[in-house]
Design a protein around this motif. Structure first.
Motif, PDB file in Angstrom:
ATOM      1  N   ALA A   6       0.654  -1.189   0.078  1.00 43.37           N
ATOM      2  CA  ALA A   6      -0.051   0.021  -0.024  1.00 43.37           C
ATOM      3  C   ALA A   6       0.563   1.273  -0.046  1.00 43.37           C
ATOM      4  CB  ALA A   6      -0.999  -0.007   1.270  1.00 43.37           C
ATOM      5  N   VAL A   7       0.429   2.265  -0.773  1.00 39.04           N
ATOM      6  CA  VAL A   7       0.890   3.504  -0.651  1.00 39.04           C
ATOM      7  C   VAL A   7      -0.177   4.604   0.148  1.00 39.04           C
ATOM      8  CG1 VAL A   7       1.874   5.509  -1.941  1.00 39.04           C
ATOM      9  CG2 VAL A   7       1.993   3.361  -2.807  1.00 39.04           C
ATOM     10  N   TYR A   8       0.444   5.383   0.861  1.00 38.41           N
ATOM     11  CA  TYR A   8      -0.608   6.122   1.991  1.00 38.41           C
ATOM     12  C   TYR A   8       0.323   7.331   2.059  1.00 38.41           C
ATOM     13  CZ  TYR A   8       3.094   5.046   5.532  1.00 38.41           C
ATOM     14  OH  TYR A   8       4.126   5.069   6.300  1.00 38.41           O
ATOM     15  N   LEU A   9      -0.732   8.435   2.437  1.00 40.50           N
ATOM     16  CA  LEU A   9      -0.466   9.636   2.718  1.00 40.50           C
ATOM     17  C   LEU A   9      -0.856  10.009   4.193  1.00 40.50           C
ATOM     18  CD1 LEU A   9      -1.356  11.697  -0.301  1.00 40.50           C
ATOM     19  CD2 LEU A   9       1.079  11.622   0.656  1.00 40.50           C
ATOM     20  N   MET A  10       0.018  10.559   5.138  1.00 40.04           N
ATOM     21  CA  MET A  10      -0.499  10.866   6.604  1.00 40.04           C
ATOM     22  C   MET A  10      -0.602  12.587   6.439  1.00 40.04           C
ATOM     23  SD  MET A  10      -0.932   7.890   8.348  1.00 40.04           S
ATOM     24  CE  MET A  10      -0.739   8.455   9.861  1.00 40.04           C
ATOM     25  N   ALA A  11      -1.009  13.177   7.436  1.00 41.46           N
ATOM     26  CA  ALA A  11      -1.051  14.524   7.452  1.00 41.46           C
ATOM     27  C   ALA A  11      -1.291  14.935   9.027  1.00 41.46           C
ATOM     28  CB  ALA A  11      -2.391  15.138   6.959  1.00 41.46           C
ATOM     29  N   SER A  12      -0.824  16.272   9.316  1.00 35.89           N
ATOM     30  CA  SER A  12      -0.836  16.572  10.613  1.00 35.89           C
ATOM     31  C   SER A  12      -2.423  17.231  10.802  1.00 35.89           C
ATOM     32  CB  SER A  12       0.073  17.622  10.836  1.00 35.89           C
ATOM     33  OG  SER A  12       0.059  18.629  10.056  1.00 35.89           O
ATOM     34  N   GLY A  13      -2.871  17.648   9.676  1.00 31.65           N
ATOM     35  CA  GLY A  13      -4.418  18.084   9.935  1.00 31.65           C
ATOM     36  C   GLY A  13      -4.645  18.635   8.319  1.00 31.65           C
ATOM     37  N   ARG A  14      -5.808  19.037   8.233  1.00 29.21           N
ATOM     38  CA  ARG A  14      -6.118  19.640   6.861  1.00 29.21           C
ATOM     39  C   ARG A  14      -5.229  20.415   6.162  1.00 29.21           C
ATOM     40  NH1 ARG A  14     -11.528  19.430   4.335  1.00 29.21           N
ATOM     41  NH2 ARG A  14     -11.334  20.850   2.582  1.00 29.21           N
ATOM     42  N   ASN A  15      -4.648  20.488   5.321  1.00 23.36           N
ATOM     43  CA  ASN A  15      -3.784  21.065   4.382  1.00 23.36           C
ATOM     44  C   ASN A  15      -2.491  21.401   5.200  1.00 23.36           C
ATOM     45  OD1 ASN A  15      -5.191  21.853   2.261  1.00 23.36           O
ATOM     46  ND2 ASN A  15      -6.535  22.967   3.417  1.00 23.36           N
ATOM     47  N   ARG A  74       3.288  19.834  -4.061  1.00 22.87           N
ATOM     48  CA  ARG A  74       2.349  19.881  -2.947  1.00 22.87           C
ATOM     49  C   ARG A  74       0.594  19.977  -3.558  1.00 22.87           C
ATOM     50  NH1 ARG A  74       1.717  20.283   2.536  1.00 22.87           N
ATOM     51  NH2 ARG A  74      -0.206  21.230   3.214  1.00 22.87           N
ATOM     52  N   GLU A  75       0.361  20.680  -4.292  1.00 25.06           N
ATOM     53  CA  GLU A  75      -0.927  20.872  -4.829  1.00 25.06           C
ATOM     54  C   GLU A  75      -1.607  19.722  -5.395  1.00 25.06           C
ATOM     55  OE1 GLU A  75       1.520  23.505  -6.825  1.00 25.06           O
ATOM     56  OE2 GLU A  75       1.637  23.817  -4.566  1.00 25.06           O
ATOM     57  N   TRP A  76      -0.446  18.736  -6.091  1.00 24.56           N
ATOM     58  CA  TRP A  76      -1.025  17.583  -6.604  1.00 24.56           C
ATOM     59  C   TRP A  76      -1.585  16.871  -5.634  1.00 24.56           C
ATOM     60  CZ3 TRP A  76       3.290  16.947 -10.862  1.00 24.56           C
ATOM     61  CH2 TRP A  76       3.252  18.072 -11.590  1.00 24.56           C
ATOM     62  N   LYS A  77      -0.691  16.584  -4.349  1.00 28.25           N
ATOM     63  CA  LYS A  77      -1.051  15.744  -3.428  1.00 28.25           C
ATOM     64  C   LYS A  77      -2.186  16.033  -2.656  1.00 28.25           C
ATOM     65  CE  LYS A  77       4.144  15.166  -2.569  1.00 28.25           C
ATOM     66  NZ  LYS A  77       4.971  15.387  -1.546  1.00 28.25           N
ATOM     67  N   ILE A  78      -2.399  17.285  -2.546  1.00 30.12           N
ATOM     68  CA  ILE A  78      -3.776  17.876  -1.759  1.00 30.12           C
ATOM     69  C   ILE A  78      -4.907  17.511  -2.809  1.00 30.12           C
ATOM     70  CG2 ILE A  78      -5.120  19.724  -1.268  1.00 30.12           C
ATOM     71  CD1 ILE A  78      -2.368  21.091  -0.229  1.00 30.12           C
ATOM     72  N   ASP A  79      -4.852  17.703  -4.127  1.00 24.63           N
ATOM     73  CA  ASP A  79      -5.862  17.377  -5.079  1.00 24.63           C
ATOM     74  C   ASP A  79      -6.092  15.661  -4.909  1.00 24.63           C
ATOM     75  OD1 ASP A  79      -6.179  19.750  -6.075  1.00 24.63           O
ATOM     76  OD2 ASP A  79      -5.227  19.488  -7.597  1.00 24.63           O
ATOM     77  N   ILE A  81      -5.673  13.674  -2.365  1.00 20.58           N
ATOM     78  CA  ILE A  81      -6.341  13.523  -1.191  1.00 20.58           C
ATOM     79  C   ILE A  81      -7.902  14.142  -1.081  1.00 20.58           C
ATOM     80  CG2 ILE A  81      -6.614  14.191   1.419  1.00 20.58           C
ATOM     81  CD1 ILE A  81      -3.619  14.404   1.286  1.00 20.58           C
ATOM     82  N   GLU A  82      -8.163  15.189  -1.544  1.00 25.02           N
ATOM     83  CA  GLU A  82      -9.392  15.807  -1.579  1.00 25.02           C
ATOM     84  C   GLU A  82     -10.320  15.085  -2.706  1.00 25.02           C
ATOM     85  OE1 GLU A  82      -8.934  19.992  -1.792  1.00 25.02           O
ATOM     86  OE2 GLU A  82      -8.542  20.078   0.216  1.00 25.02           O
ATOM     87  N   THR A  83      -9.760  14.323  -3.734  1.00 26.89           N
ATOM     88  CA  THR A  83     -10.590  13.582  -4.810  1.00 26.89           C
ATOM     89  C   THR A  83     -11.195  12.371  -4.014  1.00 26.89           C
ATOM     90  OG1 THR A  83      -9.311  14.233  -6.435  1.00 26.89           O
ATOM     91  CG2 THR A  83     -10.521  12.357  -6.709  1.00 26.89           C
ATOM     92  N   ALA A  84     -10.442  11.699  -3.101  1.00 25.80           N
ATOM     93  CA  ALA A  84     -11.073  10.541  -2.455  1.00 25.80           C
ATOM     94  C   ALA A  84     -11.328  10.782  -0.840  1.00 25.80           C
ATOM     95  CB  ALA A  84      -9.876   9.464  -2.386  1.00 25.80           C
ATOM     96  N   ASN A  85     -11.047  12.134  -0.329  1.00 26.36           N
ATOM     97  CA  ASN A  85     -11.275  12.247   0.967  1.00 26.36           C
ATOM     98  C   ASN A  85     -11.451  13.612   1.152  1.00 26.36           C
ATOM     99  OD1 ASN A  85     -11.579  12.335   3.678  1.00 26.36           O
ATOM    100  ND2 ASN A  85      -9.597  11.527   4.014  1.00 26.36           N
ATOM    101  N   PRO A  86     -12.671  14.315   0.794  1.00 28.98           N
ATOM    102  CA  PRO A  86     -12.679  15.984   0.596  1.00 28.98           C
ATOM    103  C   PRO A  86     -12.615  16.495   2.015  1.00 28.98           C
ATOM    104  CG  PRO A  86     -14.805  14.758   0.133  1.00 28.98           C
ATOM    105  CD  PRO A  86     -13.878  13.865  -0.002  1.00 28.98           C
ATOM    106  N   TYR A  87     -13.093  15.832   2.980  1.00 29.00           N
ATOM    107  CA  TYR A  87     -13.096  16.473   4.316  1.00 29.00           C
ATOM    108  C   TYR A  87     -11.679  16.232   5.216  1.00 29.00           C
ATOM    109  CZ  TYR A  87     -17.815  17.433   2.843  1.00 29.00           C
ATOM    110  OH  TYR A  87     -19.074  17.915   2.183  1.00 29.00           O
ATOM    111  N   TRP A  88     -10.867  15.570   4.514  1.00 27.56           N
ATOM    112  CA  TRP A  88      -9.669  14.998   5.253  1.00 27.56           C
ATOM    113  C   TRP A  88     -10.005  14.162   6.439  1.00 27.56           C
ATOM    114  CZ3 TRP A  88      -4.432  17.110   4.340  1.00 27.56           C
ATOM    115  CH2 TRP A  88      -4.065  17.677   3.143  1.00 27.56           C
ATOM    116  N   LEU A  89     -10.929  13.339   6.561  1.00 26.23           N
ATOM    117  CA  LEU A  89     -11.220  12.487   7.767  1.00 26.23           C
ATOM    118  C   LEU A  89     -10.075  11.588   7.892  1.00 26.23           C
ATOM    119  CD1 LEU A  89     -14.956  11.567   6.802  1.00 26.23           C
ATOM    120  CD2 LEU A  89     -13.946  13.373   8.437  1.00 26.23           C
ATOM    121  N   ASP A  90      -9.913  11.259   8.872  1.00 27.58           N
ATOM    122  CA  ASP A  90      -8.880  10.327   9.443  1.00 27.58           C
ATOM    123  C   ASP A  90      -9.297   9.025   8.920  1.00 27.58           C
ATOM    124  OD1 ASP A  90      -6.817   8.840  10.366  1.00 27.58           O
ATOM    125  OD2 ASP A  90      -7.029   9.618  12.516  1.00 27.58           O
TER     126      ASP A  90
END
Length: 98
Positions: A6-15, A74-79, A81-90
């Motif tokens: 699996a490939v994954y992205l972790m975040a400290s919070g939205r944006n 960075r903008e591409w990574k955000i896009d 995330i937001e395509t699959a998880n628009p509210y940045w839910l954990d």
């Protein structure tokens, strides 16, 4: 024991701060980030939320995809995330249900 690449992205919070990784055990690896089991980047920057992941058939394809994403702006990574998880839910709780 079968491993699921699996490939994954972790975040400290939205944006917030983003971390891209690859693993054969997404549940275990996400837990390590969340509980700061391994000292390093995710601990230092409080990167604790699983916001995106993609399962692969082989480690070769997962590693190739991770390297591709790490080179992205960075903008591409955000896009992504937001395509699959628009509210940045954990997504961590959903991993435990399967």
């Amino acid at each position: 024991m079968n491993k699921q690449p699996a490939v994954y992205l972790m975040a400290s919070g939205r944006n917030g701060t983003l971390y891209a990784g690859v693993t054969g055990d997404l549940v275990r690896r996400a837990w390590q980030h969340r509980d700061h089991v391994i000292a390093g980047f995710s601990q230092r920057y409080k990167v604790e939320q699983l916001v995106w992941f993609e399962l692969h058939d082989t480690f070769e394809s997962a590693i190739k995809r991770e390297k591709q994403i790490k080179k992205w702006r960075r903008e591409w990574k955000i896009d992504l995330i937001e395509t699959a998880n628009p509210y940045w839910l954990d997504l961590w709780p959903g991993l435990l249900e399967t």
